[in-house]
Structure formats: C-alpha cells, structure tokens
Design a protein around this motif. Structure first.
Motif, PDB file in Angstrom:
ATOM      1  N   PRO A  35      -7.624   7.795   2.928  1.00 36.45           N
ATOM      2  CA  PRO A  35      -7.456   7.969   4.374  1.00 36.45           C
ATOM      3  C   PRO A  35      -6.859   6.724   5.015  1.00 36.45           C
ATOM      4  N   ARG A  36      -6.101   6.940   6.054  1.00 35.51           N
ATOM      5  CA  ARG A  36      -5.446   5.835   6.739  1.00 35.51           C
ATOM      6  C   ARG A  36      -6.472   4.833   7.270  1.00 35.51           C
ATOM      7  N   ARG A  37      -7.599   5.335   7.798  1.00 37.02           N
ATOM      8  CA  ARG A  37      -8.624   4.456   8.352  1.00 37.02           C
ATOM      9  C   ARG A  37      -9.185   3.517   7.281  1.00 37.02           C
ATOM     10  N   GLN A  38      -9.405   4.062   6.087  1.00 35.18           N
ATOM     11  CA  GLN A  38      -9.939   3.229   5.006  1.00 35.18           C
ATOM     12  C   GLN A  38      -8.886   2.258   4.483  1.00 35.18           C
ATOM     13  N   GLN A  39      -7.639   2.663   4.500  1.00 37.06           N
ATOM     14  CA  GLN A  39      -6.567   1.741   4.106  1.00 37.06           C
ATOM     15  C   GLN A  39      -6.545   0.543   5.043  1.00 37.06           C
ATOM     16  N   GLN A  40      -6.666   0.772   6.337  1.00 33.76           N
ATOM     17  CA  GLN A  40      -6.666  -0.324   7.298  1.00 33.76           C
ATOM     18  C   GLN A  40      -7.853  -1.247   7.073  1.00 33.76           C
ATOM     19  N   ALA A  41      -9.002  -0.676   6.742  1.00 35.83           N
ATOM     20  CA  ALA A  41     -10.185  -1.490   6.470  1.00 35.83           C
ATOM     21  C   ALA A  41      -9.968  -2.359   5.233  1.00 35.83           C
ATOM     22  N   LEU A  42      -9.365  -1.813   4.212  1.00 36.73           N
ATOM     23  CA  LEU A  42      -9.087  -2.588   2.998  1.00 36.73           C
ATOM     24  C   LEU A  42      -8.081  -3.701   3.275  1.00 36.73           C
ATOM     25  N   TRP A  85      -4.879   7.497  -4.973  1.00 31.70           N
ATOM     26  CA  TRP A  85      -4.127   6.765  -3.949  1.00 31.70           C
ATOM     27  C   TRP A  85      -3.541   7.718  -2.903  1.00 31.70           C
ATOM     28  N   ALA A  86      -3.094   8.906  -3.344  1.00 27.61           N
ATOM     29  CA  ALA A  86      -2.495   9.851  -2.394  1.00 27.61           C
ATOM     30  C   ALA A  86      -3.506  10.359  -1.380  1.00 27.61           C
ATOM     31  N   ASP A  87      -4.808  10.261  -1.718  1.00 22.96           N
ATOM     32  CA  ASP A  87      -5.841  10.808  -0.844  1.00 22.96           C
ATOM     33  C   ASP A  87      -6.550   9.745  -0.012  1.00 22.96           C
ATOM     34  N   PHE A 136       0.831  -1.200   0.000  1.00 20.53           N
ATOM     35  CA  PHE A 136       0.000   0.000   0.000  1.00 20.53           C
ATOM     36  C   PHE A 136       0.867   1.252   0.000  1.00 20.53           C
ATOM     37  N   GLN A 137       1.959   1.230   0.730  1.00 19.11           N
ATOM     38  CA  GLN A 137       2.833   2.393   0.781  1.00 19.11           C
ATOM     39  C   GLN A 137       3.452   2.667  -0.580  1.00 19.11           C
ATOM     40  N   ARG A 138       3.876   1.610  -1.258  1.00 18.17           N
ATOM     41  CA  ARG A 138       4.444   1.805  -2.603  1.00 18.17           C
ATOM     42  C   ARG A 138       3.391   2.321  -3.569  1.00 18.17           C
ATOM     43  N   ALA A 139       2.144   1.829  -3.438  1.00 23.25           N
ATOM     44  CA  ALA A 139       1.074   2.322  -4.308  1.00 23.25           C
ATOM     45  C   ALA A 139       0.829   3.806  -4.072  1.00 23.25           C
ATOM     46  N   GLN A 172      -6.483   6.849  -9.719  1.00 24.28           N
ATOM     47  CA  GLN A 172      -7.641   6.486  -8.921  1.00 24.28           C
ATOM     48  C   GLN A 172      -7.514   5.045  -8.423  1.00 24.28           C
ATOM     49  N   LEU A 173      -8.099   4.782  -7.268  1.00 19.18           N
ATOM     50  CA  LEU A 173      -8.052   3.434  -6.698  1.00 19.18           C
ATOM     51  C   LEU A 173      -8.636   2.407  -7.666  1.00 19.18           C
ATOM     52  N   ALA A 174      -9.694   2.769  -8.374  1.00 18.50           N
ATOM     53  CA  ALA A 174     -10.351   1.835  -9.287  1.00 18.50           C
ATOM     54  C   ALA A 174      -9.429   1.370 -10.400  1.00 18.50           C
ATOM     55  N   ASN A 175      -8.428   2.185 -10.736  1.00 17.99           N
ATOM     56  CA  ASN A 175      -7.562   1.892 -11.874  1.00 17.99           C
ATOM     57  C   ASN A 175      -6.163   1.433 -11.484  1.00 17.99           C
ATOM     58  N   ALA A 176      -5.917   1.276 -10.217  1.00 18.09           N
ATOM     59  CA  ALA A 176      -4.573   0.888  -9.775  1.00 18.09           C
ATOM     60  C   ALA A 176      -4.699   0.006  -8.536  1.00 18.09           C
TER      61      ALA A 176
END
Length: 427
Positions: A331-338, A327-329, A286-289, A297-301
C-alpha cells in the motif's frame, strides 16, 4: 644516571616527546633527556590500532587536514604548513620505516606491527644521542630566577625517592595524564577541563540493538541536542550490542564532545540509512522495485542491493508491514512509512558506549597560551607544550598521532634555534 643539570628535559616518553627530542638532537642540540614515568616508553604507540599503529593519514593538503580536528583546526594551519602528513611519511621512511596506505587513507607500517614504529623511534633517539630514562616522573617544577627550571623527580628509576634536577629548557609531553596538566598549571597555565572524545553512542533498550554486527555505508547521522544544537556526519556505521559505532559515529561524537558532555550524554539521533539520498531518489527506487520485483515478497527483495537485509526486515517490523506482501501489493501509505523510516529513523541516545577510541580527550592547555610556530608557552619562556597535553584532538584515522609528530617536530626545531641563539648557563 641522570646528571644534576641538563640542557633539555622532555617530560613524557610518548610520540610527541620522542619526536621533540629526536628532531632537536638531529638539529644539533646536545644533552637531551626524556623522562617516562612508566616502565615502557611509547606504550600508547604500541597498543594503538589493535597493535598495528595508524601512524598518520594520506591527507596531503594541509588545508584539508585541519578539518579533521574538532579542536585546534585554526591553530594547526601554520604547523601543518611546515610539517604535515607527507612530511611525517618522509621522516619515518628516512629513519627506516616504510608506511603503506590502506583504501580509506590510513597509513600503517608495512610490517603491520606497531612494534616497528616503536623500534624506529627508539633507534632514532639512540642514534641522535637522546637519553631515555624509564620509571622516572616529574613531581614538581619551579622557575629558576636566573632562567631555566628546577624539577623534583620521583620514581622507581631513581636512586633516591626524590631527586632534584635543573633543566635549561623543558618540554611537557605528558599526553592526557593529569600530572602534566598539574605541572603546566603550576607554571601559570590554565586548563580547559578534559571531556571524552571519540566514543560510541549507547541506545539502551532500542530494538535496533538486535541487529548487532550490521554495517551500513554511507549513513547520514544528525545529532539533536537538548539545547537545540545539531551536529551532522556521514560515513560507515556499525550497529553493536549497546548502540552505534563506526567512523561516522566516532567523528560525530568528537565534534559534539563538549555539547554531549554538557547534556549528560542524552540526545536524539536521527539516522538516514540511505546516506542522504533525496526523497525523489528513494521514491524512484521503490517504484523500480514495484515494477522489476512485483511478484517477490518484501522480505526477499530490498529496495536497493546495498541495504542490509537484517536492517530491512527490522524496518518492515517497526512499521508493521507484512514481510510476506508482494511488492506489487504494498500500500502507498506503508511505502511512505518505510521511506520515512529509511530517511529519518529516530533513536534516543542514553549515554556513551563502554569504551572510547585511542583514549582521546577534548581538553588541555588553552591554545591561546601557546605560540604554535614554536610550540612554546606564551607565559613562560623556554617551556614547550606538545601533543595531547594541548586542547587539540583529531578524529580517527591517524590524525591524533599526526598532531604529535607535527607539534613535536616544531618544538624540536625551536629548541635547536634557541640553543643556537642563546648562551647556556650549563657548565
């Protein structure tokens, strides 16, 4: 025509029965008769593998081979030390059938047609002098006071509705058919009640079903059972219109067959779509992304190339993450959920899928009632039990057929040994 007395009678014209008859005949036993109740011997061989027949597997180490059997792994160590996958390959090649290995280790006939396997076994039986009778089944069996067996036969292949026959030695190779279990029980054997093995898992009503056709590899599966037990497997998974299939799912259900049956096929399935990657490794992806695809956009990457796009979009929706976010936007909370959804996706198992794989069941004659070095009954002399009739079953990949080849070959050798050391009561 069947004679009134035979030296060896094999009840069941499937893979184990044919191997027992052929190996005994090639070792010098004469007057061997195979009875097949249907009109088509080796029918299961012909239809297996979608008409290709996965004969065996390129698992050359017998110690590793036993690990592919949810039931029978301990008892099969001795038999596989004498006749395992390499021996089966050599046996078929010696009888004119070349097998080729696929990338996953499965071995198929070079012709890619199961009819070649059937033809090889039929040809070998004929060359060895084995008589095969179709449309004839064993209705009843009784032990003769002086040794051997008296059998009552029935079927369209007989001149009379019920014909008696005497056999010096009997091989039961009736597969999973209830008739064989009934015959074994009439001779003193008990029965482990059969339950389905190697089946798909139904996930009725699960949104995951919208992804039918998606394949992921590797995937780690953890089955949580109501009574607290767990079963784990890893490998390819296929999402279907009714649930989950693929090698990892089938292997999981094979090892959990009895527990799932006891739970009425209700359980919780925890899916790790990363294939067992650690949280730290996923965090790195996720950090590299975020760095390398910050403006996309998340949908495309996706976080890694091997992740199915359809599955990724499904996980975004399941966690209420806007797919148009860059990807730059994120949120950390949503990243953890994913990340949790990727590593611990939970699904309610609602039953079995609509069909099994290779018609395999877990159950049969208890293994403690058989001498595995000879495949001979411990309860009744001159009675041999082979193949799926026993409480032995393997996972997909040619392992169930391998058990048939091994148990049949051992029974054939034992029949030859018995014939050479004992006086026959036949005229």
């Amino acid at each position: 025509m069947l004679p009134e007395r035979v030296s060896v009678l094999v009840a069941g014209g499937g893979p184990a029965g044919f191997m027992a008859a052929i190996s005994a005949a090639e070792a010098g036993v004469r007057d061997i008769h195979v009875l097949e109740a249907t009109s088509e011997p080796l029918h299961k061989v012909r239809i297996s593998g979608g008409g290709r027949c996965n004969v065996t597997h390129a698992c050359w180490d017998p110690r590793a081979l036993v690990g592919h059997y949810p039931r029978g792994s301990k008892e099969l160590r001795g038999p596989f030390a004498r006749f395992a996958c390499a021996d089966a390959v050599a046996w078929f090649e010696a009888h004119g059938l070349e097998l080729v290995e696929e990338p996953d280790g499965r071995l198929f006939p070079r012709s890619n047609a199961s009819s070649s396997v059937v033809a090889t076994l039929r040809r070998a039986a004929a060359a060895a002098g084995v008589a095969v009778h179709t449309g004839v089944g064993v209705q009843q069996v009784a032990v003769r006071p002086g040794g051997g067996f008296t059998l009552q036969l029935r079927g369209a292949g007989l001149d009379h509705p019920l014909t008696a026959l005497q056999a010096e030695r009997l091989v039961l190779a009736t597969g999973g058919h209830p008739s064989g279990r009934r015959l074994a029980q009439s001779l003193g054997h008990s029965l482990v009640a059969p339950v389905p093995s190697l089946f798909t898992l139904a996930l009725a009503g699960d949104p995951l079903l919208d992804l039918a056709g998606v394949v992921m590899d590797p995937v780690r599966l953890v089955l949580e059972l109501p009574e607290g037990g767990r079963e784990r497997q890893q490998g390819p998974v296929l999402i279907t219109h009714w649930g989950l299939s693929g090698p990892a799912t089938l292997r999981l259900t094979a090892f959990a067959a009895r527990a799932l049956h006891a739970a009425s096929y209700r359980a919780t399935l925890v899916v790790d779509w990363t294939g067992g990657r650690s949280e730290q490794e996923l965090e790195g992806w996720f950090q590299r992304a975020r760095q390398d695809q910050a403006r996309r956009q998340l949908a495309n990457a996706r976080p890694w190339p091997g992740l199915s796009r359809r599955l990724w979009l499904h996980l975004l929706a399941s966690q209420a993450v806007d797919p148009s976010l860059r990807w730059a936007d994120l949120p950390r909370r949503q990243q953890q959920a994913l990340m949790r959804a990727l590593r611990q996706s939970r699904h309610a198992v609602t039953g079995r899928g609509p069909f099994g794989e290779e018609f395999v069941t877990a159950g049969g004659i208890p293994l403690g009632e058989v001498t595995f070095s000879r495949m001979e009954s411990r309860l009744q002399p001159d009675l041999y039990l082979v193949g799926e009739l026993l409480d032995v079953d393997g996972v997909t990949g040619g392992f169930n057929f391998q058990h048939c080849w091994s148990s049949g070959w051992l029974a054939g050798q034992a029949l030859a040994s018995a014939a050479g050391s004992q006086a026959s009561w036949l005229p």
